[in-house]
Write a protein that holds these residues in place. Structure first.
Motif, mmCIF file in Angstrom:
data_model
loop_
_atom_site.group_PDB
_atom_site.id
_atom_site.type_symbol
_atom_site.label_atom_id
_atom_site.label_comp_id
_atom_site.label_asym_id
_atom_site.label_seq_id
_atom_site.Cartn_x
_atom_site.Cartn_y
_atom_site.Cartn_z
ATOM 1 N N PHE A 117 0.683 -1.258 -0.360
ATOM 2 C CA PHE A 117 -0.468 0.011 -0.474
ATOM 3 C C PHE A 117 0.949 1.209 -0.110
ATOM 4 N N VAL A 118 0.459 2.334 -0.781
ATOM 5 C CA VAL A 118 1.329 3.466 -0.916
ATOM 6 C C VAL A 118 0.377 4.062 -0.708
ATOM 7 N N PRO A 119 0.110 5.297 0.218
ATOM 8 C CA PRO A 119 -0.261 6.808 1.076
ATOM 9 C C PRO A 119 -0.833 7.702 0.242
ATOM 10 N N GLY A 120 -1.540 8.032 0.156
ATOM 11 C CA GLY A 120 -2.226 9.224 -1.104
ATOM 12 C C GLY A 120 -1.254 10.159 0.114
ATOM 13 N N VAL A 121 -1.416 11.395 -0.944
ATOM 14 C CA VAL A 121 -0.945 12.255 0.106
ATOM 15 C C VAL A 121 -1.278 13.164 1.356
ATOM 16 N N VAL A 122 -3.073 13.044 1.103
ATOM 17 C CA VAL A 122 -3.723 13.160 2.046
ATOM 18 C C VAL A 122 -3.331 12.579 3.600
ATOM 19 N N THR A 123 -3.515 11.011 2.928
ATOM 20 C CA THR A 123 -3.772 10.587 4.453
ATOM 21 C C THR A 123 -2.176 10.685 5.258
ATOM 22 N N ASP A 124 -1.542 10.623 4.506
ATOM 23 C CA ASP A 124 0.202 10.308 4.741
ATOM 24 C C ASP A 124 0.901 12.068 5.548
ATOM 25 N N ALA A 125 0.065 12.985 5.275
ATOM 26 C CA ALA A 125 -0.188 14.048 6.022
ATOM 27 C C ALA A 125 -0.728 14.380 7.272
ATOM 28 N N MET A 126 -1.679 12.999 7.024
ATOM 29 C CA MET A 126 -3.116 13.186 8.445
ATOM 30 C C MET A 126 -2.216 12.168 9.255
ATOM 31 N N GLU A 127 -1.010 11.121 8.764
ATOM 32 C CA GLU A 127 -0.904 10.306 9.744
ATOM 33 C C GLU A 127 0.484 10.956 10.351
ATOM 34 N N THR A 128 1.187 11.639 10.126
ATOM 35 C CA THR A 128 2.493 11.882 10.509
ATOM 36 C C THR A 128 3.012 13.179 10.521
ATOM 37 N N GLY A 129 1.085 14.180 10.049
ATOM 38 C CA GLY A 129 1.809 15.628 10.840
ATOM 39 C C GLY A 129 1.869 16.963 10.371
ATOM 40 N N LYS A 130 2.231 16.622 9.348
ATOM 41 C CA LYS A 130 2.600 17.697 7.577
ATOM 42 C C LYS A 130 1.199 18.316 8.071
ATOM 43 N N TRP A 131 1.536 19.900 7.469
ATOM 44 C CA TRP A 131 0.516 20.367 6.806
ATOM 45 C C TRP A 131 0.144 20.107 5.303
ATOM 46 N N LEU A 132 -1.183 20.429 5.434
ATOM 47 C CA LEU A 132 -1.675 20.049 3.835
ATOM 48 C C LEU A 132 -2.315 21.334 2.949
ATOM 49 N N PRO A 165 -3.488 -4.902 5.846
ATOM 50 C CA PRO A 165 -4.863 -5.503 6.141
ATOM 51 C C PRO A 165 -5.509 -3.353 6.322
ATOM 52 N N PRO A 166 -6.815 -3.431 5.559
ATOM 53 C CA PRO A 166 -7.591 -2.269 5.467
ATOM 54 C C PRO A 166 -7.756 -2.389 6.780
ATOM 55 N N ARG A 167 -7.449 -0.065 6.602
ATOM 56 C CA ARG A 167 -7.366 0.462 8.072
ATOM 57 C C ARG A 167 -8.181 1.945 7.821
ATOM 58 N N TYR A 168 -8.192 2.369 9.369
ATOM 59 C CA TYR A 168 -8.037 3.725 9.630
ATOM 60 C C TYR A 168 -7.424 4.905 9.538
ATOM 61 N N ALA A 169 -6.785 5.646 8.985
ATOM 62 C CA ALA A 169 -5.982 7.186 9.270
ATOM 63 C C ALA A 169 -6.800 8.202 10.153
ATOM 64 N N VAL A 170 -5.852 8.037 10.741
ATOM 65 C CA VAL A 170 -5.963 9.216 11.781
ATOM 66 C C VAL A 170 -5.652 10.581 11.944
ATOM 67 N N ARG A 171 -6.197 11.584 12.389
ATOM 68 C CA ARG A 171 -5.421 12.536 12.247
ATOM 69 C C ARG A 171 -4.303 13.449 13.521
ATOM 70 N N HIS A 172 -2.693 12.842 13.276
ATOM 71 C CA HIS A 172 -1.975 13.088 13.643
ATOM 72 C C HIS A 172 -2.243 14.355 14.493
ATOM 73 N N PRO A 173 -1.812 14.671 16.038
ATOM 74 C CA PRO A 173 -1.543 16.196 16.396
ATOM 75 C C PRO A 173 -1.579 17.194 16.080
#
Length: 323
Positions: A117-132, A165-173
């Protein structure tokens, strides 16, 4: 041998910016942080709105930000330069009809016979704490707009059905989301400015925006400061004349193309640099009206969508600089 504990995390430190206070991550520039422009001209009222949304001082939740304004007014660069000074990684996406949900959420790829699985730009930012930063939000197709709903929710999560497996991407603080648009899709900007490829912004998406900032062009003094920084050596009298032309074009309701700060800088750089000949001699004659007009042709007039507009801008230049 006993394993050493991980080094303690150092919290971002408050640093002043204009009349506000941002929070900067310590140390050298982090990966994904935009390049810092030391000559960038901030507008304090806009900085204050972004600071309030990103680091709310009432201890409430951070807020999403929509920046609206004409092309080349500095919407994207404002976010980038605050991120640069905060040492904050920023992911940027320009939305258009070719942007798919999988671009944003992620996709399955294959390597050496194995899928991953290759994360998309939005979910990668959500999970790693980047600004989008989502540029041209009105360019989002209806499926993309719907996919962004949970991203804009304060406690939203995105279901990644293609993950293994399928999962949820949750927001990094540390995750924050910004959007830009020229028109909000309905021509909020004067109808004479044409923006191809924009849609009417989804009302439910717009309702999830917490802060809206109107980004117009800078006042003449600030624009001259920008021009002087980006076109070193520009004659101040000539620079003031260029800005008078830009303002005249912006105020002329018969001209549909507008006049961005980017156009102004491209024009000023050509004039300030002069012309170099085969012998390496640089001829700089900034106050020569012919040179000013010649620079305008290459900088922006030849790309005008309308010959009528181009001729009207030439008339504005003629009135300011003469023959």
């Amino acid at each position: 041998m006993a394993q050493l504990p991980p080094p303690p995390k150092i919290a971002p430190a408050p640093v002043p910016l204009c009349d506000s206070q941002i929070h900067r991550h310590p140390g050298p520039p982090r990966e994904g942080v935009p390049s810092l422009d030391p000559h960038y001209v901030f507008r304090p009222e806009m900085v204050a709105e972004i600071v309030w949304s990103v680091w709310p001082h009432d201890d409430g939740r951070p807020m999403s930000v929509l920046l609206v304004g004409p092309k080349g007014s500095g919407k994207t660069s404002l976010v980038e330069q605050i991120a640069a000074r905060a040492n904050q990684p920023l992911a940027r996406v320009n939305l258009n009809v070719g942007t798919s949900v999988r671009h944003l959420k992620g996709r399955t790829a294959v390597a050496d016979g194995e899928t991953y699985f290759v994360p998309g730009v939005v979910t990668d930012a959500m999970e790693t704490g980047k600004w989008l930063l989502l540029d041209e939000i009105s360019g989002a197709t209806p499926p993309v707009a719907l996919a962004l709903f949970p991203v804009l929710e304060p406690t939203g999560s995105v279901y990644l059905e293609d993950a293994e497996p399928p999962r949820y991407a949750v927001r990094h603080p540390g995750f924050r989301i910004f959007m830009t648009d020229n028109t909000i899709g309905e021509g909020q900007e004067e109808s004479r400015f044409g923006y191809a490829g924009t849609n009417q912004m989804n009302a439910a998406l717009l309702d999830r925006v917490d802060t809206t900032i109107q980004v117009g062009y800078c006042d003449p003094a600030a624009e001259l400061k920008i021009l002087s920084a980006k076109a070193p050596g520009i004659d101040q009298v000539v620079g003031q004349g260029l800005i008078r032309v830009a303002m005249a074009v912006r105020e002329n309701r018969d001209i549909t193309d507008g006049f961005s700060t980017r156009m102004l800088v491209a024009w000023g750089r050509r004039i300030a640099a002069g012309r170099i000949n085969a012998a390496g001699f640089v001829d700089v004659d900034q106050r020569n009206p012919a040179r000013v007009k010649e620079a305008a042709e290459a900088a922006f007039l030849r790309k005008c969508r309308s010959r009528v507009d181009a001729d009207a801008i030439r008339e504005c230049i003629q009135r300011v600089f003469g023959d």
